[in-house]
Design a protein around this motif. Structure first.
Motif, PDB file in Angstrom:
ATOM      1  N   ASP A 115      -8.591  -5.916   3.728  1.00  0.00           N
ATOM      2  CA  ASP A 115      -9.762  -5.037   3.692  1.00  0.00           C
ATOM      3  C   ASP A 115      -9.535  -3.785   4.533  1.00  0.00           C
ATOM      4  N   ARG A 118      -7.199  -1.349   2.736  1.00  0.00           N
ATOM      5  CA  ARG A 118      -7.903  -0.608   1.685  1.00  0.00           C
ATOM      6  C   ARG A 118      -8.772   0.489   2.278  1.00  0.00           C
ATOM      7  N   ASP A 122      -8.489   4.661   1.778  1.00  0.00           N
ATOM      8  CA  ASP A 122      -9.636   5.520   1.459  1.00  0.00           C
ATOM      9  C   ASP A 122      -9.764   6.660   2.467  1.00  0.00           C
ATOM     10  N   ARG A 161     -10.989  -3.451  -5.746  1.00  0.00           N
ATOM     11  CA  ARG A 161     -11.141  -4.757  -5.088  1.00  0.00           C
ATOM     12  C   ARG A 161     -10.567  -5.857  -5.981  1.00  0.00           C
ATOM     13  N   ALA A 170      -2.191  -1.142  -0.985  1.00  0.00           N
ATOM     14  CA  ALA A 170      -2.989  -0.068  -0.381  1.00  0.00           C
ATOM     15  C   ALA A 170      -2.227   0.644   0.723  1.00  0.00           C
TER      16      ALA A 170
END
Length: 373
Positions: A115, A118, A122, A161, A170
């Motif tokens: 998580d 990722r 971003d 996701r 990622a």
């Protein structure tokens, strides 16, 4: 031959040499990043000219007279969290080769880091598109956002996701976009931060494959005096870092370049920076390898993104003040610190070169004074 020819003409030649040397040093300082360039950024209406983009200025060697391991933390220049410069394409080719040939050595992600990786991607994409809109563009394809690298033609999906996505996808995308190595630090049950994910493509004496999952304390075990001088301060610093208080610091090493080594071999140093059999390197083969290290707390997951930008400067291109500061610092190192840093390999040559440059500067200064008189 007249007196004018014998006296004035040689002096004029020296003046021209001095003027050229000043111009050359000024140009080198811009190219190597010691002076900020007006072309560092770009706007949406400009075409990127990478060849004219000087590196973001590296911190100079300060010339401390007493050796001490220091955090030397300062507030991050948030507009330059990630940087792009004229070396981008050459280093990108090295990154691509490493991720193709040595992926497991340079890229590792523990499951609990997914998580945060990722979110890091971003954040990287949002920053690059805002800071360098002529080079990076964020768009959508059938509802799936992606970022396009206009310099390389690569596209990377954002916001996915998908449970089938590769664990490292990622973070790999993030370091294919940047010039910085990126790592994710998470806190364990004992309150210590550890290396939960890392894309360290330009390491110095280690690989991610060996050290993934290690705590910050264990990662620094080989560093002389680290535990005595800064271990507690580092732990407190990381714990107190907030999303609105990003920080940065700098570090440097001395690397020896073997004859005929290419950029891949110079940047990827998983074993050692100073081979002991290279006991008489030239000034061109002694490389000042600097790191600009950045620390950002991610707002959603609370993980820390640790970035490292690598700068390479040959000894013979180092400004005189920094050369003198390097000589001063290396003299202050205790013997065991000097051995750790490889001073026995390159130290004598650095001092010889510094003395030669100093003598030349003094001589040229004297000639300059005579011409002015």
């Amino acid at each position: 031959m007249t007196t004018f020819s014998l006296v004035v003409l040689p002096l004029l030649a020296c003046v021209c040499a001095i003027h050229y040397r000043k111009q050359l040093l000024q140009w080198l300082s811009i190219q190597l990043g010691f002076v900020k360039s007006a072309n560092h950024g770009c706007c949406a209406t400009q075409s990127p000219d990478l060849k004219r983009m000087a590196p973001y200025p590296a911190q100079p060697i300060k010339g401390r007279e007493r050796y001490r391991v220091m955090m030397d933390i300062r507030k991050l220049d948030v507009q330059n969290w990630l940087t792009i410069d004229k070396n981008y394409m050459a280093e990108h080719r090295v990154r691509s080769q490493l991720l193709h040939e040595k992926k497991t050595q340079v890229l590792q992600c523990l499951p609990e880091s997914l998580d945060a990786c990722r979110e890091a991607l971003d954040e990287v994409a949002e920053f690059l598109c805002r800071r360098f809109p002529c080079m990076f563009e964020r768009a959508g394809d059938d509802g799936l956002p992606f970022i396009e690298n206009r310099m390389t033609g690569e596209r990377f999906a954002l916001g996915t996701r998908d449970p089938q996505e590769e664990l490292t996808a990622a973070l790999e995308a993030a370091v294919r976009l940047t010039m910085e190595d990126l790592s994710i630090l998470l806190m364990n049950e004992d309150g210590e931060y550890y290396l939960a994910a890392s894309a360290s493509l330009f390491p110095t004496g280690w690989t991610v494959e060996e050290r993934i999952g290690w705590t910050i304390s264990r990662l620094h075990d080989p560093v002389p005096l680290w535990h005595q001088h800064v271990a507690n301060s580092v732990s407190k610093f990381l714990a107190r870092l907030t999303p609105t208080s990003p920080m940065e610091r700098s570090n440097y090493f001395i690397e020896i370049k073997r004859p005929n080594e290419n950029l891949f071999e110079i940047l990827y140093r998983p074993n050692t920076l100073c081979e002991k059999d290279l006991d008489n390197p030239s000034p061109q083969e002694i490389i000042i390898r600097r790191e600009r290290q950045t620390f950002r707390r991610l707002p959603r997951t609370g993980a820390i993104v640790f970035g490292v930008k690598t700068y390479l400067t040959p000894l013979d291109e180092l400004p005189m003040q920094e050369l003198e500061n390097l000589a001063k610092e290396m003299k202050s190192w205790p013997d065991y610190v000097g051995e750790y840093k490889g001073r026995n390999v390159w130290g004598r040559k650095v001092l010889e070169y510094c003395a030669t440059r100093t003598s030349l500067d003094v001589l040229m200064g004297e000639v300059n004074e005579k011409v002015e008189v």
